[in-house]
Design a protein around this motif. Structure first.
Motif, short mmCIF file in Angstrom:
data_model
loop_
_atom_site.label_atom_id
_atom_site.label_comp_id
_atom_site.label_asym_id
_atom_site.label_seq_id
_atom_site.Cartn_x
_atom_site.Cartn_y
_atom_site.Cartn_z
N LEU A 189 61.86 0.90 -44.63
CA LEU A 189 61.03 1.13 -45.81
C LEU A 189 60.00 2.18 -45.44
O LEU A 189 59.16 1.97 -44.57
CB LEU A 189 60.38 -0.18 -46.25
CG LEU A 189 59.58 -0.18 -47.54
CD1 LEU A 189 60.43 0.32 -48.72
CD2 LEU A 189 59.06 -1.58 -47.84
N SER A 190 60.09 3.34 -46.09
CA SER A 190 59.19 4.46 -45.80
C SER A 190 57.81 4.23 -46.40
O SER A 190 57.67 3.52 -47.40
CB SER A 190 59.77 5.75 -46.40
OG SER A 190 61.06 6.01 -45.92
N PRO A 191 56.76 4.84 -45.82
CA PRO A 191 55.43 4.77 -46.43
C PRO A 191 55.48 5.30 -47.86
O PRO A 191 56.16 6.27 -48.15
CB PRO A 191 54.59 5.68 -45.54
CG PRO A 191 55.30 5.70 -44.23
CD PRO A 191 56.76 5.61 -44.56
N GLY A 192 54.77 4.61 -48.77
CA GLY A 192 54.72 5.02 -50.17
C GLY A 192 55.94 4.64 -50.98
O GLY A 192 56.05 5.00 -52.14
N CYS A 193 56.84 3.86 -50.38
CA CYS A 193 58.08 3.48 -51.07
C CYS A 193 58.17 1.97 -51.26
O CYS A 193 57.47 1.21 -50.60
CB CYS A 193 59.30 3.98 -50.30
SG CYS A 193 59.39 5.80 -50.25
N TYR A 194 59.06 1.56 -52.15
CA TYR A 194 59.24 0.17 -52.55
C TYR A 194 60.65 -0.30 -52.24
O TYR A 194 61.60 0.47 -52.37
CB TYR A 194 59.02 0.01 -54.06
CG TYR A 194 57.69 0.46 -54.57
CD1 TYR A 194 56.64 -0.44 -54.73
CD2 TYR A 194 57.47 1.79 -54.89
CE1 TYR A 194 55.41 -0.02 -55.22
CE2 TYR A 194 56.24 2.21 -55.38
CZ TYR A 194 55.22 1.30 -55.53
OH TYR A 194 54.00 1.72 -56.01
N ASP A 195 60.77 -1.56 -51.89
CA ASP A 195 62.07 -2.23 -51.78
C ASP A 195 62.07 -3.30 -52.85
O ASP A 195 61.22 -4.20 -52.84
CB ASP A 195 62.23 -2.84 -50.39
CG ASP A 195 63.65 -3.30 -50.11
OD1 ASP A 195 64.53 -3.07 -50.96
OD2 ASP A 195 63.88 -3.89 -49.04
N THR A 196 62.99 -3.23 -53.80
CA THR A 196 63.00 -4.12 -54.95
C THR A 196 64.21 -5.04 -54.90
O THR A 196 65.33 -4.59 -54.66
CB THR A 196 63.04 -3.31 -56.27
OG1 THR A 196 61.91 -2.43 -56.30
CG2 THR A 196 63.00 -4.23 -57.48
N TYR A 197 63.95 -6.33 -55.08
CA TYR A 197 65.01 -7.34 -55.14
C TYR A 197 65.02 -7.92 -56.55
O TYR A 197 64.04 -8.53 -56.98
CB TYR A 197 64.75 -8.45 -54.12
CG TYR A 197 64.78 -7.95 -52.71
CD1 TYR A 197 65.99 -7.83 -52.02
CD2 TYR A 197 63.61 -7.58 -52.05
CE1 TYR A 197 66.02 -7.36 -50.72
CE2 TYR A 197 63.64 -7.11 -50.75
CZ TYR A 197 64.84 -7.00 -50.09
OH TYR A 197 64.88 -6.52 -48.81
N ASN A 198 66.11 -7.71 -57.27
CA ASN A 198 66.22 -8.26 -58.62
C ASN A 198 66.37 -9.77 -58.57
O ASN A 198 66.78 -10.33 -57.55
CB ASN A 198 67.40 -7.64 -59.36
CG ASN A 198 67.21 -6.16 -59.62
OD1 ASN A 198 66.09 -5.65 -59.53
ND2 ASN A 198 68.29 -5.47 -59.91
N ALA A 199 66.09 -10.42 -59.67
CA ALA A 199 66.10 -11.89 -59.73
C ALA A 199 67.50 -12.47 -59.61
O ALA A 199 67.65 -13.65 -59.32
CB ALA A 199 65.46 -12.35 -61.04
N ASP A 200 68.54 -11.66 -59.80
CA ASP A 200 69.90 -12.21 -59.81
C ASP A 200 70.64 -12.08 -58.49
O ASP A 200 71.80 -12.44 -58.40
CB ASP A 200 70.71 -11.56 -60.93
CG ASP A 200 70.89 -10.06 -60.74
OD1 ASP A 200 70.15 -9.47 -59.93
OD2 ASP A 200 71.77 -9.49 -61.41
N ILE A 201 69.99 -11.59 -57.42
CA ILE A 201 70.70 -11.49 -56.15
C ILE A 201 70.57 -12.80 -55.37
O ILE A 201 69.65 -13.58 -55.59
CB ILE A 201 70.25 -10.29 -55.31
CG1 ILE A 201 68.81 -10.44 -54.84
CG2 ILE A 201 70.46 -8.99 -56.05
CD1 ILE A 201 68.40 -9.41 -53.83
N ASP A 202 71.49 -13.01 -54.46
CA ASP A 202 71.50 -14.26 -53.71
C ASP A 202 70.26 -14.37 -52.84
O ASP A 202 69.75 -13.37 -52.33
CB ASP A 202 72.76 -14.33 -52.85
CG ASP A 202 73.06 -15.75 -52.40
OD1 ASP A 202 72.59 -16.68 -53.08
OD2 ASP A 202 73.76 -15.92 -51.40
N CYS A 203 69.78 -15.57 -52.66
CA CYS A 203 68.62 -15.93 -51.85
C CYS A 203 67.29 -15.56 -52.50
O CYS A 203 66.24 -15.78 -51.92
CB CYS A 203 68.68 -15.33 -50.45
SG CYS A 203 70.18 -15.77 -49.56
N GLN A 204 67.31 -14.98 -53.69
CA GLN A 204 66.09 -14.62 -54.39
C GLN A 204 65.72 -15.75 -55.33
O GLN A 204 65.68 -15.59 -56.54
CB GLN A 204 66.29 -13.29 -55.14
CG GLN A 204 65.02 -12.65 -55.64
CD GLN A 204 64.06 -12.32 -54.53
OE1 GLN A 204 64.42 -11.80 -53.49
NE2 GLN A 204 62.80 -12.64 -54.73
#
Length: 198
Positions: A129-144
């Protein structure tokens, strides 16, 4: 999660082929009653509180998996032993009534602030994950999710902690926890008031 688009957190579970699976690679937590238990079968009906998560690297250097690529073991949400931890707390007493956890599904630059550029992707050999960037996990993926099968209707607090075991060095750990107010009716859950909590 603060200010994030919910990406349809009430997605109908039949759209997700993994909705009733438990993650056999996750280590079960002591005394927890959840879909992570060893005695839960794939065909057991469980009630899952699903929610999106958006993590931003606000630091000055890359946020990289805690282990090198050659030591990764495949699993449905992989690369870090525990990327995030989720607690559902009673609103009044703050007693934990349910919990969940995930190792990062794939650490990548999903999007970036203006002036920053994506450098990491799940399809690449190096993830991060680079500085100034986001990692997004949607509600429908496993383990979320958190298994709330045994949770009674009422008011709760969803506590999401990123890098909870401090496996990845950071310059500031005080912004790694978000709390949201949850109202659970027994059929629906409503989230509001998500704030960063020190």
């Amino acid at each position: 999660m603060v200010g994030d688009d919910p990406y349809n957190p009430y997605k109908y579970t039949d759209d997700n082929p993994y909705y009733n699976y438990y993650d056999t690679y996750e280590r079960p937590r002591q005394g927890s009653s959840s879909a992570y238990r060893a005695d839960v079968r794939d065909y057991d009906a469980r009630v899952l509180l699903r929610f999106p998560q958006r993590v931003k690297n606000q630091g000055t250097s890359d946020f990289l998996p805690s282990r090198p690529r050659y030591s990764w073991e495949w699993h449905s949400c992989h690369h870090m032993d525990e990327f995030s931890h989720y607690d559902l707390l009673e609103a009044g007493s703050h007693r934990r009534v349910a919990e969940g956890h995930k190792a990062s599904f794939c650490l990548e630059d999903t999007s970036c602030d203006y002036g920053y550029y994506r450098r990491y992707a799940c399809t690449a050999h190096t993830q991060g994950l680079s500085p100034g960037c986001y990692d997004t996990y949607n509600a429908d993926i496993d383990c979320q999710w958190i298994d709330i099968t045994d949770v009674k209707p009422g008011n709760y607090i969803l506590k999401v902690s990123v890098n909870p075991s401090y496996l990845v060095p950071e310059s500031d750990y005080s912004n790694n926890v978000v709390r949201c107010d949850i109202r659970y009716t027994g059929h629906h859950a409503y989230a509001s008031g998500c704030t960063i909590s020190p």
